[in-house]
Design an enzyme around this catalytic site. Structure first.
Site, PDB file in Angstrom:
ATOM      1  N   SER A  72      -9.803  -0.657   7.299  1.00  0.00           N
ATOM      2  CA  SER A  72      -9.285  -0.451   5.941  1.00  0.00           C
ATOM      3  C   SER A  72      -8.641  -1.667   5.286  1.00  0.00           C
ATOM      4  CB  SER A  72      -8.286   0.705   5.936  1.00  0.00           C
ATOM      5  OG  SER A  72      -8.963   1.928   6.066  1.00  0.00           O
TER       6      SER A  72
ATOM      7  N   LYS B 216       0.861  -1.189   0.000  1.00  0.00           N
ATOM      8  CA  LYS B 216       0.000   0.000   0.000  1.00  0.00           C
ATOM      9  C   LYS B 216       0.896   1.238   0.000  1.00  0.00           C
ATOM     10  CE  LYS B 216      -3.956   1.825   2.693  1.00  0.00           C
ATOM     11  NZ  LYS B 216      -4.853   1.522   3.824  1.00  0.00           N
TER      12      LYS B 216
ATOM     13  N   SER C 128      -9.691   1.669   3.240  1.00  0.00           N
ATOM     14  CA  SER C 128      -8.831   2.503   2.427  1.00  0.00           C
ATOM     15  C   SER C 128      -7.807   1.718   1.601  1.00  0.00           C
ATOM     16  CB  SER C 128      -8.071   3.493   3.314  1.00  0.00           C
ATOM     17  OG  SER C 128      -7.148   2.810   4.149  1.00  0.00           O
TER      18      SER C 128
END
Lengths: 462, 70
Positions: free
Chosen positions: A181, A82, A157
């Site tokens: 997330s 990420k 997210s």
């Protein structure tokens, strides 16, 4: 025309092929890079790829394995991280433009551990600004599309990770989870995703959203793949005082130990006075509960009103921590922030001055009450997201089963429970007591064995 | 509604004191979205939990349980 099919196979299967030198890490890396090149204009999953670093790591892995030095299941395997995790020499915008020029001087702890395991970091995946949104909404970099339906959102997210893994561009990727997330996009994209116990995985070198709520973890297409990735990611880090000196067991080794005799509470009421979830998600939950019972677990319905109370407290803590972290940007260059993150950051000042103290105390009280409520149980089974993937870039209204476990810090994993009416994945969540990830994985594997891993109907453009 | 207006006003005061320029549109959006009601619910929960927590002003004193001399 490349054959991308091997990228859709589970990590653990391909790891065996790599170990036996039936598959080349260099060829896997080249295939993954080609798949991203072909698919990213459609999905918008990756913010950047790292071909030089990836191919160098792949060549190194290939040479080591040829020389008889096999490091383990991640050796030579293409993974992604990420884009809030530092990779040395690369920028870490974390979905923002205010951080876009900051170049990392060293790898984050997770990437360092992946390197030690011989993994091949292919690239960095998109996220909403500062990871502060439950959808893929990002005014700077655009939304991320769900490989199950390109007009649907991935959830956030860890949106780019959800899309990249579900589409088969990499075998697994990292997420971070401050209010859900990892588990939200894993639910919406049909993946296995675990938020481990707070302190299990270091957050050093990862951009902070909520210092006491941030958890790093893996997102993969199978439970076993998640177990293998977490084994590599976990461990004490003297550079992150939040991590604990806890032994990291081999989660994969005990994965098939089953759940006979395991006492599982099935959430029947979270105290929110709302329907638990959509009929499809409730059906999936019942299916998972039956699968666990069939495997010998003792499943008992339980009312836990502390779940909704922990959600309120968790959201309050998140707002205060995020606003404290990014206050200087809000004060000095609010126009540079996208509206979704900026408007949420303002909320840090909407609460009374006594709230930070009382919320911290409430967290302690609720942790004790929750623990007492689960006395006599080993695990809790409940929905992941309470609905299927919503239309693209839709504000989520349903992290109510996720945020409570950020406030608690207990390990929580989602795994698919089936497909809903629109053909989109539904998911269940399995929560364990602190440090009980091995048992959480075992239960998730039992559910997976009944449901089967799901495959998104996305074809990489040729 | 009155509570929401009070919360909105407190928000503006807090932000101003912190040197944060809080746009009215953000406050209005939060009111419409029910965010301030959620904050009110959080603060009510905190007060409720606080009643059972050993804050200094609520420490159980040993003599509280004794019969009154009267």
């Amino acid at each position: 025309m490349p054959d991308f099919s091997i990228l859709r196979r589970p990590l653990f299967e391909v790891a065996h092929l790599v170990e036996r030198r039936e598959v080349s890490p260099v060829e896997l890396a080249e295939l993954s890079l080609a798949a991203i090149d072909a698919a990213n204009s459609v999905l918008n999953a990756f913010r950047c790829v790292l071909p030089e670093r990836a191919l160098a790591a792949a060549r190194r892995a290939e040479a080591e394995i040829a020389g008889g030095s096999y490091r383990g299941a991640l050796h030579g395997i293409p993974l992604a991280v990420k884009d809030l995790m530092d990779v040395a020499g690369e920028t870490t915008p974390a979905g923002s433009v205010v951080l876009a020029d900051r170049v990392a001087t060293e790898d984050c702890d997770v990437v360092r551990r992946f390197d030690a395991a011989g993994a091949v970091i292919i690239g960095k995946t998109h996220l909403p600004e500062f990871a502060y949104h439950g959808s893929s909404i990002n005014p700077h970099y655009g939304p991320v599309r769900n490989p199950w339906d390109l007009e649907r959102d991935t959830g956030g997210s860890s949106s780019g990770t959800g899309s990249a893994v579900a589409a088969g561009l990499v075998y697994g990727a990292t997420g971070s989870d401050t209010g859900g997330s990892i588990r939200n996009p894993s639910s919406q994209c049909g993946l296995a995703g675990i938020k481990p116990t707070f302190g299990r995985v270091s957050g050093r070198g990862a951009v902070t959203l909520g210092w006491s709520l941030d958890h790093m973890g893996p997102m993969t297409r199978t439970v076993r793949d998640a177990a293998l990735m977490l084994e590599a990611m976990a461990g004490y880090d003297p550079g992150d005082p939040r991590t604990a000196r806890k032994h990291v067991p081999s989660y994969a080794d005990t994965l098939d130990a089953g759940v006979a005799g395991v006492r599982i509470a099935l959430l029947e009421d979270d105290g929110a006075s709302l329907p638990l979830a959509t009929p499809a998600v409730v059906h999936g939950l019942a299916h998972a509960a039956q699968a666990l019972a069939d495997a010998g677990a003792l499943v008992t319905p339980l009312r836990i009103p502390e779940v909704s109370e922990l959600e309120l407290v968790g959201v309050g803590l998140l707002r205060m921590e995020a606003s404290a972290t990014y206050e200087h940007f809000l004060r000095e260059q609010p126009e540079a922030l996208g509206a979704p993150a900026r408007d949420r950051l303002y909320l840090g000042w909407a609460m009374g001055p006594e709230v930070p103290l009382l919320a911290g105390q409430a967290r302690t009280v609720l942790r004790e009450r929750f623990s007492a409520r689960l006395d006599g149980f080993d695990l809790l089974l409940l929905p992941g997201m309470p609905y299927e993937a919503p239309p693209l870039a839709t504000m989520p209204a349903g992290t109510r089963f996720l945020t409570p476990f950020n406030a608690l810090g207990w390990p929580a994993m989602v795994t698919p429970s089936g497909l809903g009416e629109r053909g989109l994945p539904t998911a269940v969540q399995i929560v364990g007591r602190p440090w009980a990830e091995a048992l959480v994985f075992r239960a998730a594997r039992a559910v997976e064995a009944a449901v089967g891993p799901l495959n998104a109907p996305f074809a990489i453009p040729q | 509604m009155a509570d929401t207006q009070l919360l909105a006003e407190r928000w503006r005061v807090n932000a101003r004191a912190a040197g944060i320029d809080l746009p009215d549109t953000v406050v209005e959006g939060a009111v419409r979205a029910g965010t301030l009601e959620q904050i009110a619910a959080l603060e009510a929960l905190l007060r409720r939990l606080d009643a059972g927590f050993s804050m200094p002003h609520q420490l159980a004193r040993p003599w509280d349980a004794e019969p009154s001399d009267a």
